[in-house]
Design an enzyme around this catalytic site. Structure first.
Site, PDB file in Angstrom:
ATOM      1  N   ASN A  24       0.806  -1.239   0.000  1.00  0.00           N
ATOM      2  CA  ASN A  24       0.000   0.000   0.000  1.00  0.00           C
ATOM      3  C   ASN A  24       0.833   1.282   0.000  1.00  0.00           C
ATOM      4  O   ASN A  24       0.312   2.360   0.232  1.00  0.00           O
ATOM      5  CB  ASN A  24      -0.976  -0.006   1.185  1.00  0.00           C
ATOM      6  CG  ASN A  24      -0.247  -0.045   2.521  1.00  0.00           C
ATOM      7  OD1 ASN A  24       0.995  -0.046   2.552  1.00  0.00           O
ATOM      8  ND2 ASN A  24      -0.991  -0.061   3.608  1.00  0.00           N
ATOM      9  N   ASP A  30       3.626  -5.659   4.389  1.00  0.00           N
ATOM     10  CA  ASP A  30       2.343  -6.026   4.995  1.00  0.00           C
ATOM     11  C   ASP A  30       1.877  -7.398   4.515  1.00  0.00           C
ATOM     12  O   ASP A  30       2.532  -8.029   3.687  1.00  0.00           O
ATOM     13  CB  ASP A  30       1.295  -4.938   4.691  1.00  0.00           C
ATOM     14  CG  ASP A  30       1.322  -4.532   3.222  1.00  0.00           C
ATOM     15  OD1 ASP A  30       1.361  -5.437   2.369  1.00  0.00           O
ATOM     16  OD2 ASP A  30       1.328  -3.315   2.927  1.00  0.00           O
ATOM     17  N   ASP A  99       4.947 -15.966  15.156  1.00  0.00           N
ATOM     18  CA  ASP A  99       5.835 -15.696  16.275  1.00  0.00           C
ATOM     19  C   ASP A  99       4.962 -15.541  17.516  1.00  0.00           C
ATOM     20  O   ASP A  99       3.957 -14.830  17.495  1.00  0.00           O
ATOM     21  CB  ASP A  99       6.601 -14.395  16.006  1.00  0.00           C
ATOM     22  CG  ASP A  99       8.040 -14.456  16.451  1.00  0.00           C
ATOM     23  OD1 ASP A  99       8.268 -14.777  17.626  1.00  0.00           O
ATOM     24  OD2 ASP A  99       8.928 -14.162  15.635  1.00  0.00           O
ATOM     25  N   ASP A 201       9.320 -17.002  21.178  1.00  0.00           N
ATOM     26  CA  ASP A 201      10.357 -16.020  21.467  1.00  0.00           C
ATOM     27  C   ASP A 201      10.987 -16.259  22.842  1.00  0.00           C
ATOM     28  O   ASP A 201      10.280 -16.554  23.812  1.00  0.00           O
ATOM     29  CB  ASP A 201       9.703 -14.629  21.449  1.00  0.00           C
ATOM     30  CG  ASP A 201      10.698 -13.494  21.451  1.00  0.00           C
ATOM     31  OD1 ASP A 201      11.470 -13.370  20.491  1.00  0.00           O
ATOM     32  OD2 ASP A 201      10.686 -12.714  22.428  1.00  0.00           O
ATOM     33  N   GLU A 264      13.024 -20.406  20.594  1.00  0.00           N
ATOM     34  CA  GLU A 264      14.278 -19.653  20.497  1.00  0.00           C
ATOM     35  C   GLU A 264      15.092 -19.885  21.765  1.00  0.00           C
ATOM     36  O   GLU A 264      14.644 -19.538  22.859  1.00  0.00           O
ATOM     37  CB  GLU A 264      13.995 -18.156  20.333  1.00  0.00           C
ATOM     38  CG  GLU A 264      15.276 -17.380  20.108  1.00  0.00           C
ATOM     39  CD  GLU A 264      15.171 -15.877  20.345  1.00  0.00           C
ATOM     40  OE1 GLU A 264      16.005 -15.134  19.830  1.00  0.00           O
ATOM     41  OE2 GLU A 264      14.244 -15.448  21.067  1.00  0.00           O
ATOM     42  N   HIS A 325      16.680 -12.314  12.159  1.00  0.00           N
ATOM     43  CA  HIS A 325      16.547 -10.853  12.214  1.00  0.00           C
ATOM     44  C   HIS A 325      17.337 -10.229  13.360  1.00  0.00           C
ATOM     45  O   HIS A 325      17.241  -9.024  13.572  1.00  0.00           O
ATOM     46  CB  HIS A 325      15.061 -10.510  12.355  1.00  0.00           C
ATOM     47  CG  HIS A 325      14.489 -11.027  13.638  1.00  0.00           C
ATOM     48  ND1 HIS A 325      14.389 -12.379  13.915  1.00  0.00           N
ATOM     49  CD2 HIS A 325      14.046 -10.396  14.746  1.00  0.00           C
ATOM     50  CE1 HIS A 325      13.890 -12.539  15.123  1.00  0.00           C
ATOM     51  NE2 HIS A 325      13.675 -11.349  15.659  1.00  0.00           N
ATOM     52  N   ASP A 326      18.046 -11.037  14.138  1.00  0.00           N
ATOM     53  CA  ASP A 326      18.828 -10.510  15.262  1.00  0.00           C
ATOM     54  C   ASP A 326      20.333 -10.560  15.016  1.00  0.00           C
ATOM     55  O   ASP A 326      21.101  -9.998  15.797  1.00  0.00           O
ATOM     56  CB  ASP A 326      18.544 -11.337  16.527  1.00  0.00           C
ATOM     57  CG  ASP A 326      17.115 -11.189  17.002  1.00  0.00           C
ATOM     58  OD1 ASP A 326      16.553 -10.092  16.854  1.00  0.00           O
ATOM     59  OD2 ASP A 326      16.565 -12.177  17.533  1.00  0.00           O
TER      60      ASP A 326
HETATM   61  C1  GLC Z   1      14.026 -12.331  20.587  1.00  0.00           C
HETATM   62  C2  GLC Z   1      13.728 -11.704  19.248  1.00  0.00           C
HETATM   63  C3  GLC Z   1      14.293 -10.328  19.222  1.00  0.00           C
HETATM   64  C4  GLC Z   1      13.619  -9.516  20.316  1.00  0.00           C
HETATM   65  C5  GLC Z   1      13.778 -10.210  21.667  1.00  0.00           C
HETATM   66  C6  GLC Z   1      12.863  -9.623  22.686  1.00  0.00           C
HETATM   67  O1  GLC Z   1      15.368 -12.523  20.786  1.00  0.00           O
HETATM   68  O2  GLC Z   1      14.235 -12.514  18.224  1.00  0.00           O
HETATM   69  O3  GLC Z   1      14.140  -9.701  17.984  1.00  0.00           O
HETATM   70  O4  GLC Z   1      14.175  -8.245  20.361  1.00  0.00           O
HETATM   71  O5  GLC Z   1      13.442 -11.568  21.596  1.00  0.00           O
HETATM   72  O6  GLC Z   1      11.535  -9.971  22.424  1.00  0.00           O
END
Ligand code: GLC
Length: 534
Positions: A24, A30, A99, A201, A264, A325-326
């Protein structure tokens, strides 16, 4: 291939929704954008997609601070868009993983607003509140992952609350049965809608020491490390009681058909294994981050694979991750050439592979000028180069404006080299890393040995890793990877490992016969289909 559970046979692809496809023009990816790109994922051979959080959130930590677990952030779309996405995913024979962020909520979540409103509020105990120490100081020495103390003073009620991450992310008190019930209900909400699984997470943070004892000092700390590493988080994370909670979550999953949880967990292998749970009734897959965390050294990685394989509980299913992504992107850690070798490693080891969006085209970390940094981890510890923005830049689809990601101004810079590096270009280039990924995934889908087969180490030295994948009644494969830039040789006993190269980082080798010694150029790797012995 024998009918196996989907989460054992599929490649999982992580989408960072902000950066995948904007439909958009607001510069942020999105759900409708993701729908537009599902055909690409299907072409690539992806069978399971994991979305980083898409729920309502003030975005203090880009969605990992949730203010409503049962809705969609308007930036990403609506619940109707979500249902459409789920349907579109399923109609392609793919699975959708959401997630789930159970350790903490946003400080704007109605539960926390209630909890902080007064000491006798019924939800007071839903979070972790403590009086100041006798000297008026902090309740203990625990540190927040994003810097500073993990305790935040609340003026109104005169107590501290605990936050393992930002102060905008107060930790839930999972010792409270009402919290458990409320959070399990949020899972039910999505399971009932048809979601196939959850990436959970910071699962190892969920329970803290009941006595809140001080964490010991880390003797290996140096000033270059994140401040969080000053202490060893032995009392604030990885507590034995966390496994009861995980078991409850697992029981819920098991009451539905074929749902899964991937947790995780950043812990050493022997601790990681406990997250499979007693009788494998914990997380189906505790994320194995060895390839993300270890130096890219053949001897080190070969040893780590063996250690991991050896430590797995009976019937525990392995998994491997190259990026998320970390963490810095694989190309920025080991270079463009080795990233191809890494792709082959990821897709030929035993276990479910998880890929991070953009790694399949070799996207790199992009330098973000300081005044454009958005990640709180980067902003809070500016001198430590910890910003995660560089690995979260928009996907590079084609050479049109903004790489085909958005018609508006992207929320984060795009790699200026997108004109030369994008999906469209690589799709048509048989030598591209994208073509390599696609070939490897297709090979996995055809060959039971590569998915279900046994892993047998054959040889490793400072440069090479060589292993076998075999499965009863199916073709066997020898995988040889050169993790160095120099030529390397592997000389088996004469007459052993004869076969044909089926996939290589160097396409010219494909179709060639291997007999006797195997010599690889620097950065080269091969998958060899072995001759049948009968
Ligand atoms: C996990 C996520 C990370 C986030 C953290 C706190 O490590 O991968 O991106 O900042 O948790 O939720």
């Amino acid at each position: 291939m024998k009918k196996e559970l989907w989460w054992k046979t599929s490649v999982i692809y992580q989408i960072y929704p902000r950066s995948f496809q904007d439909s958009n023009g607001d510069g942020v990816g999105d759900l409708k954008g993701i729908i537009e790109r599902l055909d690409y994922l299907q072409w690539l051979g992806i069978e399971a997609v994991w979305l980083s959080p898409i729920y309502p959130s003030p975005m203090a930590d880009f969605g990992y601070d949730i203010s409503d677990y049962q809705d969609i952030h308007p930036l990403f779309g609506s619940l109707a868009d979500f249902d459409e996405l789920l349907e579109a995913v399923h109609s392609r024979g793919m699975k959708l993983i959401l997630d789930f962020v159970p350790n903490h909520t946003s400080d704007k979540h109605p539960w926390f607003l209630e909890s902080r409103s007064s000491r006798d509020n019924p939800k007071r105990d839903w979070y972790i509140w403590q009086d100041a120490a006798e000297d008026g100081g902090l309740p203990n020495n625990w540190l927040g992952v994003f810097g500073g103390s993990a305790w935040e003073w609340d003026e109104v009620t005169g107590q501290y609350y605990y936050h393992g991450f930002l102060k905008e992310q107060p930790d839930l008190n999972w010792r409270n049965p009402e919290v458990r019930e409320a959070m399990l209900n949020t899972l039910r909400f999505w399971l009932d809608r048809g979601v196939d699984g959850f990436r959970v997470d910071v699962i190892w943070h969920m329970i803290k020491d009941a006595q809140l004892r001080d964490n010991p000092v880390n003797p290996d700390y140096t000033e270059y490390m994140p401040t969080y590493d000053r202490l060893l988080p032995v009392y604030s994370t990885d507590q034995p009681e966390v496994h009861e909670v995980i078991r409850e979550m697992r029981e819920l999953m098991d009451s539905y058909e074929e749902r899964m949880m991937v947790g995780e967990v950043y812990l050493p292998v022997h601790r990681l294994m406990t997250y499979y749970g007693v009788d494998n009734k914990g997380a189906h897959l505790p994320f194995n981050f060895q390839l993300i965390s270890l130096p890219w050294d053949a001897a080190v990685i070969a040893a780590a694979i063996d250690e991991y394989e050896g430590a797995l509980p009976t019937d525990g299913w392995p998994n491997w991750v190259l990026g998320n992504h970390d963490r810095p992107r694989i190309v920025s850690r080991i270079g463009t050439e080795q990233a191809r070798v890494a792709a082959m490693l990821l897709l030929t080891l035993r276990g479910t592979p998880t890929m991070y969006y953009g790694d399949e085209i070799g996207m790199r970390d992009i330098p973000i000028p300081f005044d454009e940094v958005q990640d709180p981890q980067g902003l809070n510890m500016p001198e430590k180069n910890l910003s995660r923005d560089p690995c979260r830049t928009p996907m590079q689809w084609d050479d049109s404006n903004n790489a085909g990601f958005s018609s508006g101004k992207p929320w984060l810079r795009i790699d200026q080299r997108y004109v030369r590096n994008n999906v469209e270009l690589q799709r048509n280039d048989p030598d591209s890393i994208l073509s390599l990924y696609r070939k490897l995934i297709a090979l996995r889908q055809r060959e039971p040995s590569l998915v279900l087969g046994v892993y047998t180490p054959v040889f490793a030295d400072q440069q090479m890793i060589v292993y076998l994948r075999t499965y009863d009644g199916s073709a066997s494969f020898l995988v040889a990877l050169n993790l160095s830039h120099r030529p390397a040789y592997f000389r088996p006993v004469e007459g052993q490992y004869l076969g044909v190269v089926v996939v290589s980082t160097n396409t010219e080798l494909e179709g060639t016969r291997v007999s006797g010694s195997l010599s690889l150029a620097g950065d080269e790797a091969v998958v060899v289909r072995l001759d049948r012995e009968d």
